[in-house]
Every structure is written in structure tokens, then in C-alpha cells.
Design a protein around this motif. Structure first.
Motif, short mmCIF file in Angstrom:
data_model
loop_
_atom_site.label_atom_id
_atom_site.label_comp_id
_atom_site.label_asym_id
_atom_site.label_seq_id
_atom_site.Cartn_x
_atom_site.Cartn_y
_atom_site.Cartn_z
N GLY A 121 3.14 -3.59 -6.94
CA GLY A 121 3.84 -2.77 -5.72
C GLY A 121 4.96 -3.04 -5.33
O GLY A 121 6.01 -1.97 -4.95
N ARG A 140 7.79 -2.19 -7.58
CA ARG A 140 8.02 -0.74 -7.80
C ARG A 140 8.90 -0.25 -6.64
O ARG A 140 9.63 0.82 -6.74
CB ARG A 140 6.61 -0.15 -8.20
N GLN A 141 8.55 -0.80 -5.60
CA GLN A 141 9.13 -0.25 -4.19
C GLN A 141 10.55 -0.70 -4.28
O GLN A 141 11.60 0.30 -3.97
CB GLN A 141 8.69 -0.84 -3.08
N ASP A 172 -7.71 0.81 0.26
CA ASP A 172 -6.69 0.48 0.81
C ASP A 172 -6.61 0.75 2.49
O ASP A 172 -6.76 1.86 2.71
CB ASP A 172 -5.40 0.94 0.30
N THR A 200 0.84 -1.20 0.05
CA THR A 200 -0.04 -0.02 0.09
C THR A 200 1.03 1.35 -0.01
O THR A 200 2.03 1.22 0.07
CB THR A 200 -0.79 0.03 1.17
N GLU A 201 0.06 2.31 -0.13
CA GLU A 201 0.80 3.53 -0.07
C GLU A 201 1.80 4.18 -1.31
O GLU A 201 2.38 5.23 -0.98
CB GLU A 201 1.33 3.89 1.36
N LEU A 202 1.65 3.39 -2.26
CA LEU A 202 2.43 3.83 -3.41
C LEU A 202 1.64 4.67 -4.12
O LEU A 202 2.50 5.80 -4.87
CB LEU A 202 2.77 2.42 -4.13
N GLU A 203 0.73 4.54 -4.25
CA GLU A 203 -0.22 5.48 -4.95
C GLU A 203 -1.87 5.21 -4.68
O GLU A 203 -2.03 4.42 -3.91
CB GLU A 203 -0.30 5.04 -6.57
N GLU A 204 -2.54 6.18 -5.28
CA GLU A 204 -4.15 6.04 -4.98
C GLU A 204 -4.48 4.60 -5.44
O GLU A 204 -4.22 4.11 -6.47
CB GLU A 204 -4.70 7.09 -5.25
#
Length: 294
Positions: A201, A204-205, A160, A149-153
């Protein structure tokens, strides 16, 4: 109001790809299927599909309704499962999905919370990539998804809830005993790696960590989405990986893997639960969310 029986017939046509195939599935005549679809189109004032040699081709309106028809079918299937669970004396039946790392981090905690209530239940767990989990949520195939979570909307129609945050570390095996306990990521530039493949996700992190350190993503890399295989490759040789500390906790505790603190790495990996905004949760899913919130 849409006739649920007509929606069920439309769903059968979508699944079978032909009117005749839907008729066989439902054990009714082809004219009955055609009549139900015509009535549904008249009720909605749209054309739902056209016929071709290969079967049906859904219109944009048909695509939109097909998703809702799939959700209705999943809802009815879930209702049947829950009734059978109640008959068997279970507190409920729940299907969840998740990415490998998020499941490892959160599912044991969620399960412990449910088991603390002392009620028997049925739980099915499905491991998938992020995009597949989104579709499964929308189709009603799962109620909850354990994700980064918290990567994007979150995608439209989904919400989320972040449950946990965990620092990233460089994870190494005994073949890298010479490496220090702390180091910047830039010092690992020449190492061989095992990194995630799926473009979700978590990847990407991890990719962002290299970019923030001014490094290109490694070329000497084995791409692997299985946490079990990733840790086995690191444990057996000189390859390294980046994982949240909690994901490798069991191997770290017995010393077969070691976590090296990455200096200057600020982002923490956030994980939590993704679900549909407009669909009420089953009692068991609500209990699981409450268990994670405690």
C-alpha cells in the motif's frame, strides 16, 4: 462437527508433506495417521490430498481445510502462551505485525495507551510486507496488522480501521539546503531518490503521487523498504525521499532532516489496523484497539 484431533493430524500431514513425516511429528504410527485422514475425508465427503513421489498434493478442498487447520494450531499455541502469561502475572500476550511506516506511526501510541493502564504484558512485533501480513492474519500468526488503509477495499474476510492520517512531504538532508521550503513535486523531477521497494500500500500511494503530478516514477532511485536505511541515505547525501511527516518526526525535530511541503499534493497517507472479521480479539488486542481510538 470435525474432530479437532483429526484436524490436528491433517495439519501435521500438511506441514510434514508426507504421512510418515506426520507420524514422526505426532509420535504415532503411520496407519493411525492414515485412519484419521480417511475418517476426516469420510466425515466431509471430500478427498483432501493425493500422494505423489514428492509427498502429498492438496486438493482445493484440502487447501481450504489446511488454512483452518493452521488457524486452529495457531489458536492453540496462542492459548498456551496466554495461559503462561497469566501464570507469570501478565495482563496478556499479543503478537502483532505491520509494515515499517505504519508501525512507526501507530505502535508507540498503542503502546503508550496499554502502558497507561499499569498492567504488565507481553508484546511481539513482526515487520512484514502487506501480502505476508494478510497470510499471517488468516493463519492466526498475528492478531492485528498495522497497515496503510483506504487505498482499496480490504481483502475478503478482513476489516480495516483507519486510525491516523498524515500528509506526505519531500524529505531531504543537509545536502539539499538550497531547496525551498515549498515546491511542487514536478520541480523535483531531476533529483536522486530513495523510494520503497515492496509493492504494498505505501509504495502504491507514493507511485500515485508521481502519476498525479504527470511524472514518471524516477529512474535514478535506490529501492529500500527499511525506514532506518532510507533516512540514513537521505541524511548522508543528496538523495531525497517522500515520507509521511510523522514517520520522520524524530529526525525533523533535531534538524538532521527537513520536510519540504509538496504543493498541489492532495492525498494524505492513511494508516490503521487490519484484522479478521470473524475472529474474536483477545482482551489485550481489544485494549490496543481502544487505546488507538482515544
Amino acid at each position: 462437527m470435525i474432530d479437532p484431533r483429526a484436524l490436528r493430524t491433517f495439519h501435521a500431514v500438511c506441514r510434514a508433506g508426507t504421512i510418515s513425516g506426520a507420524a514422526r511429528q505426532l509420535n504415532i504410527s503411520q496407519p493411525s495417521v492414515s485412519t484419521a485422514i480417511a475418517a476426516l475425508e469420510a466425515r466431509l465427503g471430500v478427498v483432501l490430498f493425493s500422494r505423489s513421489r514428492g509427498g502429498i498434493v492438496l486438493t482445493p478442498e484440502g487447501e481450504a481445510l489446511c488454512l483452518r487447520a493452521e488457524m486452529q494450531a495457531s489458536l492453540l499455541d496462542q492459548a498456551e502462551v496466554e495461559v503462561k502469561a497469566a501464570k507469570a502475572g501478565l495482563a496478556g500476550a499479543l503478537r502483532v505485525g505491520g509494515t515499517p511506516g505504519a508501525l512507526v506511526s501507530l505502535l508507540p501510541r498503542a503502546l503508550k495507551g496499554l502502558e497507561a493502564e499499569g498492567l504488565p504484558f507481553s508484546l511481539s512485533v513482526i515487520e512484514r510486507a502487506d501480502l505476508e501480513l494478510i497470510e499471517m492474519l488468516r493463519e492466526g500468526a498475528i492478531e492485528l496488522a498495522f497497515v496503510t488503509t483506504e487505498l482499496e477495499e480490504p481483502p475478503v474476510g478482513l476489516i480495516d480501521t483507519t486510525v491516523s492520517r498524515d500528509p506526505f512531504a519531500l524529505i531531504v538532508g543537509r545536502g539539499n539546503d538550497a531547496l525551498p521550503d515549498r515546491m511542487p513535486l514536478s520541480a523535483a523531477d531531476g533529483l536522486s531518490w530513495v523510494l520503497p521497494e515492496a509493492r504494498g500500500g505505501f509504495r502504491r500511494q507514493v507511485d500515485a503521487l508521481f502519476i498525479d503530478a504527470g511524472l514518471r516514477v524516477p529512474r535514478d532511485v535506490v529501492r529500500c523498504d527499511s525506514l532506518l536505511t532510507t533516512k540514513a541515505l537521505v541524511r548522508a547525501g543528496k538523495r531525497v525521499t517522500i515520507l509521511p511527516v510523522e514517520v520522520a518526526a524524530s529526525e525533523l525535530s533535531i534538524g538532521v532532516l527537513r520536510a519540504i511541503t509538496l504543493e498541489g499534493v492532495r492525498p494524505q497517507r492513511s494508516v490503521g489496523i487490519r484484522r479478521l472479521v470473524d475472529r474474536p480479539l483477545s482482551p489485550l488486542a481489544s485494549k490496543m484497539l481502544a487505546a488507538l481510538a482515544n
